[in-house]
Motif scaffolding. Structure first.
Motif: not given
Length: 761
Positions: A695-696, A725-726, A728, A731, A745, A749
């Motif tokens: 997710v980075t 990734a942004m 919730g 994800l 993360a 996150t």
């Protein structure tokens, strides 16, 4: 429990001769001012009067607060006071029992019970009954007395008192051998304190000798009783004095931090259970002698030096310059109270001040003055001070302060022909987060009692080692600033400077990170390497597409130490591009498409990039440089380029955030990247079954871990889009749908996942 020698330390800090000399050296104006102040403070002495006998008596302020705590936390041994003595020699049981009975007859506090009358707690003095002295014989075949004795002592020390019915004084005798016994006394704190223990053991020794071999010895009668002291506390004159003292304490404690921010090993429970343990500290004789020299040089007491060392320890652990620490005073400000058994001990708060980078000597003088001022205003019950501050109630920690420094009065024993030595009773109780105790003589208990709900034993062991190291530094280098004082123990220094730096290890045959990837391709060619939504690349497919890009770049003149810009949205093409650049012998410079144009321009300017791997909708952001788009490489070979890279070659350049100025580029070489990934794999131990979710952003250094850690062990890299990734909820759904096994993360996150109630499978 117990009281410190804080009050005594003030009067002992210089001899009478030294005091006279200091007074003689005062200039006339200061001598006159001192005389005036003493006259103002002088009050007519009114002795505590003995009350007529009554059925019930009010509680002292000390007892009242403790009684209320007992009602809130019933059926706990939190305020049991238990001490044990090892007696070597031919013990006379009858003489010992008679001596204990005489103590019970002599001291009314030991025969007191507590009751509620008209909604108010009251105490009743009961007639003396026959004392029971049970004998527990530990001489059982096959039983290790050294191992079993502590368990028996702890169990006996934790037996609950019924405050309305029981004697608050219990005695138990453990027989270890015909000539070896352990006497344990357990008393409730409502009837006893540290000074009282000294009185009891001293009188017990006298009475034992009297019943054993020296008949006719009489102890002087007490002038007053504890209930007389309790009534005297409530007289109008005392209330006026208390009001004056309370105002001083409110000023003294103003703006003090409410909590000592001491890191704990475990989360603090909502309600303090009082569970505790004790660990002993031995202060070598040589260090003790060195500290005594400093006592004379600085005109302080040993208590003040040890307290200063504790302040410095807490300062170094927390980084706080000002905080509160509890200590205790005897609470026996009137001479009539000195021979009475009862609950007189009182709490005293001292404010630590380590601001301004002081030296050890400066801290000692600050501590000296702080203790003197506190003792001067200590003749008010601590409970009255707490009530006046109106503190918020918090059942998870002690109010006002969370750590205590205690130096109870010392006493020695003479049981005729018996050799008496103290035995520690681990009651497994702690009323504070930490309690540092310094006591020698017959009640030797130097060490730390800690709350086991908060700290592990290993942490306390390190803390004691650090405290001892600080005391050595105080003794040998009192002129140094406290921030520079050595605190590590020798084993810790060896571990930190030598053992932890002994990181040499066998290095794999691979010269570069992409060599290791190619080796993994040979092992698991058909396994999924990258998963992005419904798109998948096997290890073979990923390697072949990266090879095509590498051949293309080489044809464009790219080689070792070349820098290739990389600006792509998160997709399998991003992973192909990184591997292709590395296989060509070049280094990549990541540029996140989400970054402002100014930041991208700064990175391009600093690195001098002339070639950019990007996508069609981003080409317009990179004027003046050649661009490569996905699909330009389809005609190039699928096989590995076979270029011999060097471990010293650049792998990538990563830029800082620029929060402190212009972003700075860090150049990461191949050997550093390989070393990092192999070391991480040794710890994380991923295998081919793992599925790591990435997710980075590519512009964060940790992205290299998310990429290469799974790809070097046959695992799958699950690539999340920027939007997922942004979000919730998105994800959380991806974590479940992709059967992710590993995720690294940022705290942001993780908090995002907590906010949507995501739970790991």
């Amino acid at each position: 429990m117990g009281e410190s020698s804080a009050g005594q330390s003030v009067t002992q800090s210089s001899s009478e001769t030294d005091l006279k000399q200091r007074l003689a050296d005062l200039p006339p104006d200061k001598l006159a001012a001192l005389h005036k102040r003493l006259l103002q403070k002088r009050q007519p002495y009114q002795p505590i009067r003995r009350l007529p006998d009554a059925a019930y008596y009010p509680l002292s302020f000390h007892q009242q607060r403790l009684w209320f705590i007992e009602q809130l936390q019933p059926e706990t041994p939190l305020y049991n006071v238990s001490r044990a003595m090892h007696l070597k020699g031919q013990l006379q049981y009858v003489a010992l029992k008679s001596a204990l009975q005489a103590l019970l007859n002599r001291h009314e506090a030991l025969r007191t019970t507590f009751h509620v009358l008209n909604g108010e707690p009251m105490q009743r003095i009961n007639a003396a009954s026959e004392l029971v002295l049970p004998v527990v014989d530990l001489q059982v075949d096959g039983v290790d007395t050294e191992a079993s004795l502590p368990l028996h002592l702890s169990k006996e020390g934790q037996r609950i008192f019924d405050l309305s019915a029981d004697l608050l004084f219990r005695a138990t005798l453990f027989r270890l051998a015909d000539d070896q016994h352990v006497l344990q006394l357990t008393i409730h704190h409502l009837a006893c304190d540290g000074w009282s223990l000294g009185l009891l053991f001293n009188e017990l020794a006298i009475l034992y000798r009297d019943f054993y071999s020296e008949p006719g010895c009489e102890l002087p009668p007490a002038v007053i009783r504890y209930v007389d002291f309790a009534r005297w506390q409530r007289e109008l004159q005392q209330q006026r004095l208390f009001a004056e003292r309370i105002q001083w304490w409110k000023r003294h404690l103003a703006n003090a931090p409410a909590v000592l921010e001491l890191a704990t090993d475990k989360p603090r429970p909502l309600i303090n259970s009082g569970s505790g343990a004790f660990m002993q500290l031995d202060i070598p004789a040589q260090l003790r002698e060195q500290l005594e020299v400093l006592v004379r040089e600085e005109n302080v007491t040993l208590y003040m030096i040890l307290l200063a060392g504790f302040f410095i320890l807490l300062h170094r652990y927390t980084g706080m310059e000002k905080f509160l620490v509890g200590t205790t005073s005897a609470g026996r400000h009137r001479p009539e109270t000195h021979s009475i058994v009862g609950f007189f001990v009182d709490t005293m708060v001292v404010k630590a001040d380590l601001s301004g980078a002081p030296t050890v000597r400066e801290v000692l003088q600050r501590v000296r003055q702080t203790v003197i001022n506190a003792v001067e205003h200590s003749d008010v019950p601590f409970d009255r001070i707490v009530e006046s501050l109106d503190l918020p109630r918090d059942l998870s920690r002690h109010g006002l302060f969370q750590v205590l420094f205690n130096a109870p009065p010392q006493y020695d024993l003479d049981f005729n022909d018996l050799e008496a030595t103290p035995v520690k009773v681990d009651a497994q109780i702690s009323r504070f987060d930490l309690e540092m105790t310094f006591a020698e003589g017959a009640n030797k208990t130097t060490g730390i009692t800690w709350n086991t709900d908060l700290f592990n034993a290993a942490t306390i062991q390190r803390m004691l080692g650090h405290y001892a190291a600080l005391l050595r530094a105080i003794a040998t280098s009192p002129e140094q600033p406290v921030c520079q004082m050595p605190m590590l123990t020798e084993p810790e220094r060896l571990q930190l400077l030598v053992q932890w730096n002994d990181t040499a290890d066998g290095f794999s045959g691979a010269r570069c990170i992409h060599d290791l990837f190619e080796q993994q391709v040979e092992r698991t060619p058909a396994a999924d390497a990258v998963v992005f939504g419904n798109e998948k690349l096997t290890y073979r497919e990923l390697n072949q597409r990266a090879n095509q890009l590498a051949h293309y770049l080489v044809a464009r003149g790219v080689g070792p130490e070349s820098l290739v810009g990389l600006c792509l949205e998160r997709s399998p093409e991003l992973i192909v591009s990184i591997l292709g650049i590395l296989k060509a012998g070049a280094a990549y410079v990541p540029l996140d498409p989400g970054y402002p144009q100014k930041r991208l321009d700064t990175i391009m300017e600093d690195t001098g990039i002339h070639l950019m791997l990007t996508q069609a909708d981003l080409v317009m952001r990179f004027t003046g440089v050649a661009t490569i788009l996905p699909g330009d490489t389809a005609a190039y070979p699928l096989d590995n380029p076979g270029l011999q890279g060097s471990p010293g070659q650049l792998a990538y350049i990563i830029f800082t955030s620029g929060s402190t100025g212009r972003p700075k580029g860090g150049m990461i070489e191949q050997y550093a990247l390989v070393n990092f990934i192999l070391a991480a794999q040794r710890v994380v131990q991923l295998d081919h079954r793992a599925r790591l979710l990435s997710v980075t952003t590519i512009s964060f250094d940790i992205f290299a871990l998310e990429l290469f850690l799974p790809l070097l062990c046959g695992a799958s890299m699950i690539l999340a889009s920027r939007e997922t990734a942004m979000d919730g909820h998105a994800l959380a759904r991806l974590l479940t749908r992709s059967r992710t096994t590993h995720l690294q993360a940022t705290p942001t996150t993780w908090q995002m996942l907590v906010d949507v109630d995501w739970q790991p499978p």
